[in-house]
Write a protein that holds these residues in place. Structure first.
Motif, mmCIF file in Angstrom:
data_model
loop_
_atom_site.group_PDB
_atom_site.id
_atom_site.type_symbol
_atom_site.label_atom_id
_atom_site.label_comp_id
_atom_site.label_asym_id
_atom_site.label_seq_id
_atom_site.Cartn_x
_atom_site.Cartn_y
_atom_site.Cartn_z
ATOM 1 N N MET A 125 21.319 32.332 28.475
ATOM 2 C CA MET A 125 21.715 31.798 29.529
ATOM 3 C C MET A 125 22.674 31.429 29.726
ATOM 4 S SD MET A 125 18.537 31.865 30.795
ATOM 5 C CE MET A 125 18.764 30.443 32.261
ATOM 6 N N GLY A 126 23.578 31.949 28.988
ATOM 7 C CA GLY A 126 25.177 31.714 29.496
ATOM 8 C C GLY A 126 25.928 29.967 30.021
ATOM 9 N N ILE A 127 24.327 29.117 29.123
ATOM 10 C CA ILE A 127 25.398 27.869 29.259
ATOM 11 C C ILE A 127 26.599 27.269 28.412
ATOM 12 C CG2 ILE A 127 24.469 25.730 29.059
ATOM 13 C CD1 ILE A 127 22.103 26.518 30.550
ATOM 14 N N PRO A 128 27.655 27.213 28.324
ATOM 15 C CA PRO A 128 28.298 26.532 27.099
ATOM 16 C C PRO A 128 27.818 25.780 26.720
ATOM 17 C CG PRO A 128 29.257 25.877 29.664
ATOM 18 C CD PRO A 128 28.276 26.726 29.729
ATOM 19 N N LEU A 129 28.594 25.518 25.392
ATOM 20 C CA LEU A 129 27.685 24.675 23.965
ATOM 21 C C LEU A 129 29.034 23.976 22.645
ATOM 22 C CD1 LEU A 129 25.155 23.048 23.110
ATOM 23 C CD2 LEU A 129 24.702 25.464 21.638
ATOM 24 N N ASP A 130 29.046 23.433 22.578
ATOM 25 C CA ASP A 130 29.496 23.403 21.692
ATOM 26 C C ASP A 130 28.448 21.828 21.049
ATOM 27 O OD1 ASP A 130 31.022 21.415 19.401
ATOM 28 O OD2 ASP A 130 32.429 20.274 20.574
ATOM 29 N N HIS A 131 27.854 22.796 20.021
ATOM 30 C CA HIS A 131 26.687 22.851 19.807
ATOM 31 C C HIS A 131 26.406 21.216 18.638
ATOM 32 C CE1 HIS A 131 22.337 23.000 18.943
ATOM 33 N NE2 HIS A 131 21.976 23.728 17.769
ATOM 34 N N HIS A 132 25.876 20.320 18.388
ATOM 35 C CA HIS A 132 25.654 18.976 17.371
ATOM 36 C C HIS A 132 26.686 18.311 18.039
ATOM 37 C CE1 HIS A 132 22.432 20.610 15.601
ATOM 38 N NE2 HIS A 132 23.047 21.976 15.359
ATOM 39 N N ASP A 133 27.380 18.436 19.002
ATOM 40 C CA ASP A 133 27.959 17.235 19.337
ATOM 41 C C ASP A 133 27.201 16.550 20.734
ATOM 42 O OD1 ASP A 133 28.894 16.187 22.623
ATOM 43 O OD2 ASP A 133 30.856 16.034 21.293
ATOM 44 N N ALA A 134 26.229 15.488 20.721
ATOM 45 C CA ALA A 134 25.668 15.179 21.542
ATOM 46 C C ALA A 134 25.520 15.000 23.201
ATOM 47 C CB ALA A 134 25.145 13.413 21.081
ATOM 48 N N LEU A 135 26.956 15.269 23.448
ATOM 49 C CA LEU A 135 27.067 14.933 24.985
ATOM 50 C C LEU A 135 26.912 16.217 25.616
ATOM 51 C CD1 LEU A 135 27.903 13.800 27.806
ATOM 52 C CD2 LEU A 135 29.916 14.211 27.390
ATOM 53 N N SER A 136 27.098 17.155 24.890
ATOM 54 C CA SER A 136 27.242 18.904 25.149
ATOM 55 C C SER A 136 25.532 18.926 25.108
ATOM 56 C CB SER A 136 28.041 19.288 23.893
ATOM 57 O OG SER A 136 28.178 21.277 24.265
ATOM 58 N N ASP A 137 24.972 18.689 23.903
ATOM 59 C CA ASP A 137 23.561 19.521 23.564
ATOM 60 C C ASP A 137 22.484 18.079 24.303
ATOM 61 O OD1 ASP A 137 24.716 20.009 21.095
ATOM 62 O OD2 ASP A 137 23.386 19.127 20.187
ATOM 63 N N ALA A 138 22.991 17.323 25.221
ATOM 64 C CA ALA A 138 22.122 17.011 26.257
ATOM 65 C C ALA A 138 22.650 17.683 27.702
ATOM 66 C CB ALA A 138 22.539 15.627 26.516
ATOM 67 N N ARG A 139 23.676 17.763 28.155
ATOM 68 C CA ARG A 139 24.230 18.412 29.443
ATOM 69 C C ARG A 139 24.096 19.734 28.972
ATOM 70 N NH1 ARG A 139 28.847 19.946 28.575
ATOM 71 N NH2 ARG A 139 30.197 17.409 28.717
ATOM 72 N N ALA A 140 24.207 20.453 27.948
ATOM 73 C CA ALA A 140 23.131 21.982 27.881
ATOM 74 C C ALA A 140 21.195 21.640 27.978
ATOM 75 C CB ALA A 140 22.921 22.593 26.404
ATOM 76 N N SER A 141 21.523 20.879 27.520
ATOM 77 C CA SER A 141 18.952 20.161 28.204
ATOM 78 C C SER A 141 19.158 20.556 28.931
ATOM 79 C CB SER A 141 19.025 19.431 27.378
ATOM 80 O OG SER A 141 18.734 19.552 25.753
ATOM 81 N N ALA A 142 20.078 19.629 29.921
ATOM 82 C CA ALA A 142 19.817 19.382 31.675
ATOM 83 C C ALA A 142 20.467 20.502 32.369
ATOM 84 C CB ALA A 142 20.765 18.179 31.629
ATOM 85 N N LEU A 143 21.328 21.611 31.832
ATOM 86 C CA LEU A 143 21.102 22.625 32.960
ATOM 87 C C LEU A 143 20.378 23.692 32.673
ATOM 88 C CD1 LEU A 143 25.553 23.169 31.760
ATOM 89 C CD2 LEU A 143 23.980 22.239 33.889
ATOM 90 N N LEU A 144 19.811 23.879 31.377
ATOM 91 C CA LEU A 144 18.444 24.441 30.593
ATOM 92 C C LEU A 144 17.894 23.908 32.046
ATOM 93 C CD1 LEU A 144 19.333 24.421 26.989
ATOM 94 C CD2 LEU A 144 19.203 26.767 28.656
ATOM 95 N N TYR A 145 17.093 23.037 31.844
ATOM 96 C CA TYR A 145 16.272 22.499 32.737
ATOM 97 C C TYR A 145 16.270 22.987 33.888
ATOM 98 C CZ TYR A 145 12.359 19.612 34.025
ATOM 99 O OH TYR A 145 11.070 18.904 34.816
ATOM 100 N N LEU A 146 17.279 22.594 34.892
ATOM 101 C CA LEU A 146 17.901 22.897 36.125
ATOM 102 C C LEU A 146 17.804 24.371 36.317
ATOM 103 C CD1 LEU A 146 20.843 20.566 37.006
ATOM 104 C CD2 LEU A 146 18.553 20.648 37.721
ATOM 105 N N HIS A 147 18.010 25.020 35.303
ATOM 106 C CA HIS A 147 18.222 26.633 35.504
ATOM 107 C C HIS A 147 17.303 28.020 34.801
ATOM 108 C CE1 HIS A 147 21.757 26.724 37.209
ATOM 109 N NE2 HIS A 147 22.296 26.313 35.744
ATOM 110 N N GLN A 148 15.799 27.166 34.940
ATOM 111 C CA GLN A 148 14.430 27.783 33.564
ATOM 112 C C GLN A 148 13.794 28.532 35.380
ATOM 113 O OE1 GLN A 148 10.865 24.917 33.632
ATOM 114 N NE2 GLN A 148 12.532 23.220 34.601
#
Length: 172
Positions: free
Chosen positions: A140-163
């Protein structure tokens, strides 16, 4: 437009009450309006090397961090009465429920839905064969610093918004 809260936890051990970091992203009308991150002092500040290898957090990092119970007054207004989103919602929901119980906090006071929206399940239903957070973000082209809790939460939010664009991102 969507209004919801995305959350992610990292654990110090395999025990679901061993929260060592939390990331929360509040979305109102489709826009990120607040991000919260904190290290958390897990019980006895005990870590497994396997979990540290995943997220990089060590006992020295959380030595002076607040416990979940001490942090809860800051978390409660971010979570209360929210539509919740997580990537693998069962894990994050269970961590929150078990950790609150461990510290004598009443989960029901948050007035959260019984089941949360799960971006892993959403993307699987859109045709993604692999739905690990890192894989979904890559496609989906979403930036991610995997296993950083804030980055993971932000990525989940963006995945939800761009589903709605998920099917367009699949290569067939």
């Amino acid at each position: 437009m969507e209004t919801f809260t995305a959350i992610d936890f990292e654990l110090a051990t395999s025990d679901y009450v061993s929260v060592c970091s939390v990331g929360i992203v509040n979305v109102v009308d489709g826009k990120i309006v607040n991000e919260f991150y904190s290290l958390v002092h897990p019980p006895q500040n005990k870590y497994m090397w396997q979990t540290t290898r995943v997220h990089g957090i060590k006992a020295k990092d959380t030595l002076n961090a607040p416990t979940f119970k001490e942090l809860f007054p800051q978390l409660e207004p971010l979570l209360c009465n929210q539509k919740m989103v997580a990537h693998n919602e069962l894990f994050d929901r269970s961590v929150l429920q078990r950790t609150m119980k461990f510290y004598g906090l009443n989960y029901k006071t948050l007035d959260l839905p019984e089941k949360w929206d799960c971006t892993s399940n959403i993307y699987r239903s859109k045709g993604f064969l692999k739905t690990k957070l890192s894989m979904c973000c890559q496609v989906m082209g979403i930036p991610l610093d995997h296993h950083d809790a804030l980055s993971d939460a932000r990525a989940s939010a963006l995945l939800y918004l761009h589903q709605d664009r998920a099917a367009d991102s699949l290569i067939i």
